[in-house]
Structures are given as C-alpha cells and as structure tokens.
Design a protein around this motif. Structure first.
Motif, PDB file in Angstrom:
ATOM      1  N   ALA A   6     -13.202   2.169 -10.268  1.00 61.53           N
ATOM      2  CA  ALA A   6     -13.462   1.790  -8.873  1.00 61.53           C
ATOM      3  C   ALA A   6     -14.587   0.767  -8.766  1.00 61.53           C
ATOM      4  O   ALA A   6     -14.670   0.045  -7.766  1.00 61.53           O
ATOM      5  CB  ALA A   6     -13.791   3.027  -8.044  1.00 61.53           C
ATOM      6  N   HIS A   7     -15.467   0.695  -9.773  1.00 62.97           N
ATOM      7  CA  HIS A   7     -16.541  -0.300  -9.734  1.00 62.97           C
ATOM      8  C   HIS A   7     -16.005  -1.720  -9.978  1.00 62.97           C
ATOM      9  O   HIS A   7     -16.684  -2.694  -9.662  1.00 62.97           O
ATOM     10  CB  HIS A   7     -17.606   0.028 -10.783  1.00 62.97           C
ATOM     11  CG  HIS A   7     -17.113  -0.060 -12.204  1.00 62.97           C
ATOM     12  ND1 HIS A   7     -16.226   0.846 -12.740  1.00 62.97           N
ATOM     13  CD2 HIS A   7     -17.376  -0.958 -13.186  1.00 62.97           C
ATOM     14  CE1 HIS A   7     -15.976   0.528 -13.997  1.00 62.97           C
ATOM     15  NE2 HIS A   7     -16.658  -0.565 -14.293  1.00 62.97           N
ATOM     16  N   GLU A  23      -7.973  -7.061 -13.164  1.00 64.23           N
ATOM     17  CA  GLU A  23      -8.671  -7.008 -11.875  1.00 64.23           C
ATOM     18  C   GLU A  23      -9.992  -7.757 -12.019  1.00 64.23           C
ATOM     19  O   GLU A  23     -10.554  -7.851 -13.110  1.00 64.23           O
ATOM     20  CB  GLU A  23      -8.928  -5.569 -11.429  1.00 64.23           C
ATOM     21  CG  GLU A  23      -7.705  -4.819 -10.956  1.00 64.23           C
ATOM     22  CD  GLU A  23      -7.135  -5.345  -9.651  1.00 64.23           C
ATOM     23  OE1 GLU A  23      -7.695  -6.324  -9.108  1.00 64.23           O
ATOM     24  OE2 GLU A  23      -6.127  -4.785  -9.173  1.00 64.23           O
ATOM     25  N   ARG A  44       0.848  -1.196   0.000  1.00 61.59           N
ATOM     26  CA  ARG A  44       0.000   0.000   0.000  1.00 61.59           C
ATOM     27  C   ARG A  44       0.884   1.248   0.000  1.00 61.59           C
ATOM     28  O   ARG A  44       1.698   1.446   0.899  1.00 61.59           O
ATOM     29  CB  ARG A  44      -0.920   0.006   1.212  1.00 61.59           C
ATOM     30  CG  ARG A  44      -1.983  -1.087   1.184  1.00 61.59           C
ATOM     31  CD  ARG A  44      -2.794  -1.075   2.470  1.00 61.59           C
ATOM     32  NE  ARG A  44      -3.586   0.142   2.579  1.00 61.59           N
ATOM     33  CZ  ARG A  44      -4.848   0.268   2.158  1.00 61.59           C
ATOM     34  NH1 ARG A  44      -5.454  -0.763   1.599  1.00 61.59           N
ATOM     35  NH2 ARG A  44      -5.496   1.410   2.292  1.00 61.59           N
ATOM     36  N   HIS A  81     -12.609  -2.674  -8.943  1.00 59.04           N
ATOM     37  CA  HIS A  81     -11.868  -2.954  -7.715  1.00 59.04           C
ATOM     38  C   HIS A  81     -11.495  -1.624  -7.079  1.00 59.04           C
ATOM     39  O   HIS A  81     -11.257  -0.638  -7.792  1.00 59.04           O
ATOM     40  CB  HIS A  81     -10.609  -3.770  -8.027  1.00 59.04           C
ATOM     41  CG  HIS A  81      -9.999  -4.405  -6.817  1.00 59.04           C
ATOM     42  ND1 HIS A  81      -9.131  -3.732  -5.985  1.00 59.04           N
ATOM     43  CD2 HIS A  81     -10.123  -5.651  -6.299  1.00 59.04           C
ATOM     44  CE1 HIS A  81      -8.749  -4.530  -5.002  1.00 59.04           C
ATOM     45  NE2 HIS A  81      -9.343  -5.700  -5.167  1.00 59.04           N
ATOM     46  N   HIS A  82     -11.449  -1.583  -5.763  1.00 56.47           N
ATOM     47  CA  HIS A  82     -11.207  -0.313  -5.065  1.00 56.47           C
ATOM     48  C   HIS A  82      -9.743   0.088  -5.018  1.00 56.47           C
ATOM     49  O   HIS A  82      -9.416   1.194  -4.582  1.00 56.47           O
ATOM     50  CB  HIS A  82     -11.768  -0.374  -3.636  1.00 56.47           C
ATOM     51  CG  HIS A  82     -11.022  -1.323  -2.740  1.00 56.47           C
ATOM     52  ND1 HIS A  82     -11.153  -2.691  -2.850  1.00 56.47           N
ATOM     53  CD2 HIS A  82     -10.146  -1.098  -1.733  1.00 56.47           C
ATOM     54  CE1 HIS A  82     -10.384  -3.268  -1.936  1.00 56.47           C
ATOM     55  NE2 HIS A  82      -9.758  -2.334  -1.257  1.00 56.47           N
ATOM     56  N   ARG A  83      -8.827  -0.783  -5.465  1.00 55.40           N
ATOM     57  CA  ARG A  83      -7.406  -0.472  -5.526  1.00 55.40           C
ATOM     58  C   ARG A  83      -6.893  -0.654  -6.949  1.00 55.40           C
ATOM     59  O   ARG A  83      -7.477  -1.399  -7.746  1.00 55.40           O
ATOM     60  CB  ARG A  83      -6.601  -1.387  -4.596  1.00 55.40           C
ATOM     61  CG  ARG A  83      -7.015  -1.385  -3.154  1.00 55.40           C
ATOM     62  CD  ARG A  83      -6.615  -0.149  -2.412  1.00 55.40           C
ATOM     63  NE  ARG A  83      -5.164   0.003  -2.296  1.00 55.40           N
ATOM     64  CZ  ARG A  83      -4.599   1.055  -1.698  1.00 55.40           C
ATOM     65  NH1 ARG A  83      -5.348   2.041  -1.198  1.00 55.40           N
ATOM     66  NH2 ARG A  83      -3.280   1.147  -1.615  1.00 55.40           N
ATOM     67  N   GLU A  87      -5.497   4.027  -4.230  1.00 52.98           N
ATOM     68  CA  GLU A  87      -6.933   3.984  -4.472  1.00 52.98           C
ATOM     69  C   GLU A  87      -7.183   3.963  -5.977  1.00 52.98           C
ATOM     70  O   GLU A  87      -6.449   4.562  -6.756  1.00 52.98           O
ATOM     71  CB  GLU A  87      -7.618   5.204  -3.858  1.00 52.98           C
ATOM     72  CG  GLU A  87      -7.619   5.231  -2.344  1.00 52.98           C
ATOM     73  CD  GLU A  87      -8.400   6.413  -1.805  1.00 52.98           C
ATOM     74  OE1 GLU A  87      -8.934   7.205  -2.612  1.00 52.98           O
ATOM     75  OE2 GLU A  87      -8.465   6.551  -0.577  1.00 52.98           O
ATOM     76  N   ALA A  88      -8.239   3.290  -6.373  1.00 58.91           N
ATOM     77  CA  ALA A  88      -8.560   3.209  -7.797  1.00 58.91           C
ATOM     78  C   ALA A  88      -9.090   4.543  -8.313  1.00 58.91           C
ATOM     79  O   ALA A  88      -9.787   5.276  -7.598  1.00 58.91           O
ATOM     80  CB  ALA A  88      -9.600   2.116  -8.037  1.00 58.91           C
ATOM     81  N   ASP A  89      -8.741   4.859  -9.555  1.00 58.50           N
ATOM     82  CA  ASP A  89      -9.361   6.000 -10.212  1.00 58.50           C
ATOM     83  C   ASP A  89     -10.866   5.758 -10.282  1.00 58.50           C
ATOM     84  O   ASP A  89     -11.311   4.613 -10.459  1.00 58.50           O
ATOM     85  CB  ASP A  89      -8.790   6.142 -11.620  1.00 58.50           C
ATOM     86  CG  ASP A  89      -9.344   7.340 -12.351  1.00 58.50           C
ATOM     87  OD1 ASP A  89      -8.806   8.448 -12.154  1.00 58.50           O
ATOM     88  OD2 ASP A  89     -10.330   7.179 -13.118  1.00 58.50           O
ATOM     89  N   PRO A  90     -11.694   6.801 -10.128  1.00 59.32           N
ATOM     90  CA  PRO A  90     -13.150   6.609 -10.133  1.00 59.32           C
ATOM     91  C   PRO A  90     -13.688   5.843 -11.337  1.00 59.32           C
ATOM     92  O   PRO A  90     -14.708   5.154 -11.238  1.00 59.32           O
ATOM     93  CB  PRO A  90     -13.686   8.043 -10.102  1.00 59.32           C
ATOM     94  CG  PRO A  90     -12.629   8.825  -9.387  1.00 59.32           C
ATOM     95  CD  PRO A  90     -11.334   8.196  -9.842  1.00 59.32           C
ATOM     96  N   GLN A  99     -13.947  -8.195 -10.892  1.00 54.47           N
ATOM     97  CA  GLN A  99     -15.137  -7.537 -10.350  1.00 54.47           C
ATOM     98  C   GLN A  99     -16.097  -8.593  -9.811  1.00 54.47           C
ATOM     99  O   GLN A  99     -16.407  -9.574 -10.496  1.00 54.47           O
ATOM    100  CB  GLN A  99     -15.839  -6.733 -11.446  1.00 54.47           C
ATOM    101  CG  GLN A  99     -17.087  -6.017 -10.990  1.00 54.47           C
ATOM    102  CD  GLN A  99     -17.871  -5.436 -12.171  1.00 54.47           C
ATOM    103  OE1 GLN A  99     -18.228  -6.169 -13.095  1.00 54.47           O
ATOM    104  NE2 GLN A  99     -18.106  -4.140 -12.130  1.00 54.47           N
TER     105      GLN A  99
END
Length: 237
Positions: free
Chosen positions: A155-156, A103, A75, A158-160, A149-152, A105
């Motif tokens: 983000a749907h 990633e 992180r 994965h959150h990273r 953090e994932a770009d918006p 989902q």
C-alpha cells in the motif's frame, strides 16, 4: 490502478496452468501497455481458449472507441453496478495471464516504479472482463483488469492493486462460478509469496520491452535512468 504488466512465461507452461484447449503464438512481453493486444483466456463452447484482445474496454453500447484508454481498469467494488462494466461482469469474464505488474510510488516531485510479482516469477491471472464492440467497420474485442484495495505490504507503493487469481480453482470460479463465489475473489492478494522491488524508470517508456525492466534495483540505489512516466490512464468507475 494497473497500467503495465509482464507476461514472459513459456506458452506450454501457460497451456498447462490454465488448461487451455488451444494456444496462440506468444513472445515474452516485459512491458505490456494499454491499447496493445494481449492474451486473454475465455470459456467458449465449454472449453477454454486463448485469444488476443486489446487492452482498454469499449462497452458494447458505446457510440465510438474513445473511452478505451480510460477503461483499462475497473473498480471491483462497483463493477456489478457501473454501466461500463456490469453486463461484462455478468456474462463476459476472462483471465489475463501475467507474471508481474508495475506500480509507481510518489517520491518528492517524481515517481519510482516497482515490480510486484510472486516468488519464482510464478505465473498467475488478473481477473478481467471483455467486450465485443460492433459499431465500426469490423468488430473490436477489448478487455479490462479489475482492481481492489492494495494489500498492506504494498500500500505504500500504491493504494490499489489488480485482482490476482493464482490457483486453478480460482480460475474456474472466476470463469464459470456462481455470483457469490466470484465476488469472494475480488480482494487483495494476501498470500505470503507476494514480493516487490524497485525497477528501472525505463519501464515508463512503452518502447522499452526487454528483460532488464524486471531486474530489481537495490533499495538504496538512486534510480537515475530517467524515462517518461506512463500516461495517466485508468478508471474511476
């Protein structure tokens, strides 16, 4: 978390992009997985060199190699503080060439893999750290990828997401820049050329390593080609 990625760019193009003084022989990899060896770029004697290191960090102070599978990611928010990463962050940073990552989902009781890349399959680098572990019969060199953090836009899924470095200036700052400048790079990739699409579930099986894994599926298509999901690996440190 980032547990799979691809690096298929021609070696000569990588040499030019990263200004590497010497190259290693590379074959396209469509499904790079933890505990495999992968190309990384490090500064040594004032020049950049490409070497093969194993994915999954083993801190120099670790009594054995058992933690490698759990330290494939670090992180970025805490990398300067956590014992597993802080010394490497200060002294042993590297670039990890890539041209996309995968990633998963969550969808109901299953998961759908996505490939995230830059338009035109443009190569870039992950911000990485490396270590040399010397308590075995022979030294072992390993690396990890830093996440944020994932770009918006994704983000749907994965959150990273991994920290992406896309320009020669960023490469130089990460390898040799001042602390404040390096810290500023540890952020989501927000440029307009970020793209993503669902891909075959075959990517979940490390034995599959072929160009078809990168092919985008229609968003309305039900990806029924079942394959094992990747093992739960990563780092909360």
């Amino acid at each position: 978390m980032c547990g799979r990625y691809s690096i298929t760019t021609a070696p000569e193009a990588l040499r030019r992009l990263f200004a590497v003084s010497d190259m290693i022989n590379l074959e396209p990899r469509y499904n790079m997985a933890p505990m495999q060896t992968a190309p990384v770029i490090r500064t040594r004697d004032g020049e950049r060199h490409m070497d093969r290191l194993r994915w999954g960090l083993v801190p120099a102070w670790a009594p054995d190699e058992s933690r490698a599978a759990s330290l494939i990611n670090g992180r970025s928010e805490t990398v300067a503080e956590k014992p597993a990463f802080r010394d490497a962050y200060a002294k042993r940073r590297c670039l990890v060439p890539a041209d996309g990552f995968y990633e998963w989902q969550k969808r109901g009781s299953g998961k759908q893999p996505y490939r995230v890349s830059l338009e035109g399959n443009r190569p870039f680098a992950f911000a990485g750290l490396w270590e040399r572990w010397q308590k075995g019969v022979e030294p072992v060199e390993t690396f990890t990828l830093l996440t944020t953090e994932a770009d918006p836009r994704i983000a749907h899924i994965h959150h990273r997401m991994p920290v992406i470095l896309a320009s020669p200036d960023e490469f130089s700052v990460w390898l040799d820049g001042e602390s404040a400048a390096r810290s500023a790079l540890l952020r989501p990739y927000a440029e307009a050329d970020l793209i993503f699409a669902p891909v075959s579930k075959r990517v979940g099986n490390v034995r599959n390593d072929d160009p078809a894994l990168m092919e985008a599926l229609d968003e309305t298509e039900d990806a029924r080609d079942e394959a094992p999901l990747p093992p739960k690996q990563g780092s909360l440190f």
